[in-house]
Design an enzyme around this catalytic site. Structure first.
Site, short mmCIF file in Angstrom:
data_model
loop_
_atom_site.label_atom_id
_atom_site.label_comp_id
_atom_site.label_asym_id
_atom_site.label_seq_id
_atom_site.Cartn_x
_atom_site.Cartn_y
_atom_site.Cartn_z
N ASP A 1 29.03 44.38 37.82
CA ASP A 1 30.46 44.30 39.05
C ASP A 1 31.02 45.78 39.17
O ASP A 1 31.13 46.35 38.11
CB ASP A 1 31.52 43.36 38.52
CG ASP A 1 31.26 42.09 38.76
OD1 ASP A 1 31.33 41.73 40.29
OD2 ASP A 1 31.09 41.08 37.98
N ASP B 1 25.95 48.04 34.11
CA ASP B 1 26.83 47.12 34.28
C ASP B 1 26.52 46.53 35.70
O ASP B 1 25.89 47.06 36.41
CB ASP B 1 28.36 47.55 34.21
CG ASP B 1 29.12 46.54 34.44
OD1 ASP B 1 29.29 45.24 34.07
OD2 ASP B 1 30.22 46.94 35.45
#
Length: 286
Positions: free
Chosen positions: A63, A61
């Protein structure tokens, strides 16, 4: 108006129990808008990173996983929601942000934050918020501790890699550029460009398809409940990063391991074990 530096420095303080509306009400709104993936967190296949040996790929991922961006998202949401008079103009709390906003796609958040707004007005708000985030991120963003060492380990072991995010492509491209990882990732998968966003497994399944890798030989780094559910739903173990969300929530979502950052010895103990099992397999194939 409090400064961004103040918000970032205060973000990890004990939570204040003042919500614009209850967590239960928020969850009911969210459930009504987007059906949740119901994934067991007790499956042996997903409970151990050792199950992926020989390791061929790692999916990330962005963020909260590559960069500790939640404090900046929190600041942007807090300022802009206050400007539009959300909950009478009272600032949202960190707890509300963690429970009701963090990790969710803007399309989903429209139903949570603005159920009475028309689509165009709500999406204009989110576009403006993302623009504010990008302006702040260019000045304030820092990588999660230990990321550089992990990136080198991935490269040294010849592993495939992709970034998988619910963020808009403009945000993803900016953060990857700030970190200097444009050439590191083979693919950047955007949730809104898939059939369904996280917490559904579609973005991670697309990443595996693009890489040509089986879920049996890959794992995921994630920082949100929705992301962990997506990774587990795609058939992979997930390492949860507690950069913004409580460790308990990440574990309950199905994380095989929860760490604060990439410097934790327990992570490297597992990676060293995977390396020992992976290198002989690669030599045999060659």
């Amino acid at each position: 108006m409090p400064s961004l530096h103040f918000v970032v420095s205060q973000f990890a303080l004990p939570k204040i129990h003042l919500l614009p509306f209850s967590y239960t009400q928020t969850q009911n709104l969210y459930s009504a808008a987007i059906p949740r993936c119901r994934i067991s967190s007790t499956s042996p296949r997903h409970s151990s990173l050792t199950s992926v040996a020989p390791l061929e790929a790692i999916l990330f991922d962005i963020d909260g996983t590559l960069v500790d961006s939640d404090p900046i998202h929190y600041y942007a949401f807090r300022e802009m929601l206050q400007e539009v008079g959300f909950h009478g103009g009272a600032p949202i709390t960190e707890e509300f942000f963690v429970n009701s906003i963090s990790g969710k796609h803007n399309v989903e958040l429209r139903h949570v934050l603005f159920p009475d707004w028309d689509v165009e007005k709500a999406m204009k708000f989110f576009d403006d918020k993302e623009a504010m985030f990008r302006r702040l991120a260019a000045e304030e963003m820092k990588p999660v501790a230990g990321l550089e060492k992990l990136i080198k380990w991935v490269e040294d072991n010849g592993l495939r890699r992709a970034a998988v995010t619910n963020a808009p492509r403009s945000n993803a491209d900016l953060l990857i550029s700030i970190l200097g990882l444009e050439s590191f990732f083979e693919f950047v998968i955007i949730g809104s460009e898939c059939n369904r966003v996280k917490p559904f497994p579609d973005p991670y399944l697309k990443a595996l398809e693009e890489l040509g890798i089986s879920s049996e030989h890959a794992f995921v780094f994630e920082d949100s409940v929705s992301g962990i559910k997506a990774g587990v739903g795609a058939g992979m173990p997930v390492v949860g990063l507690a950069t913004g969300n409580p460790e308990r929530l990440l574990s309950e979502a199905g994380a095989a391991m929860v760490i604060k950052d990439y410097t934790e010895p327990k992570l490297w103990a597992v990676l060293d074990g995977l390396e020992k099992k992976t290198r002989p397999a690669k030599v045999a194939l060659n």
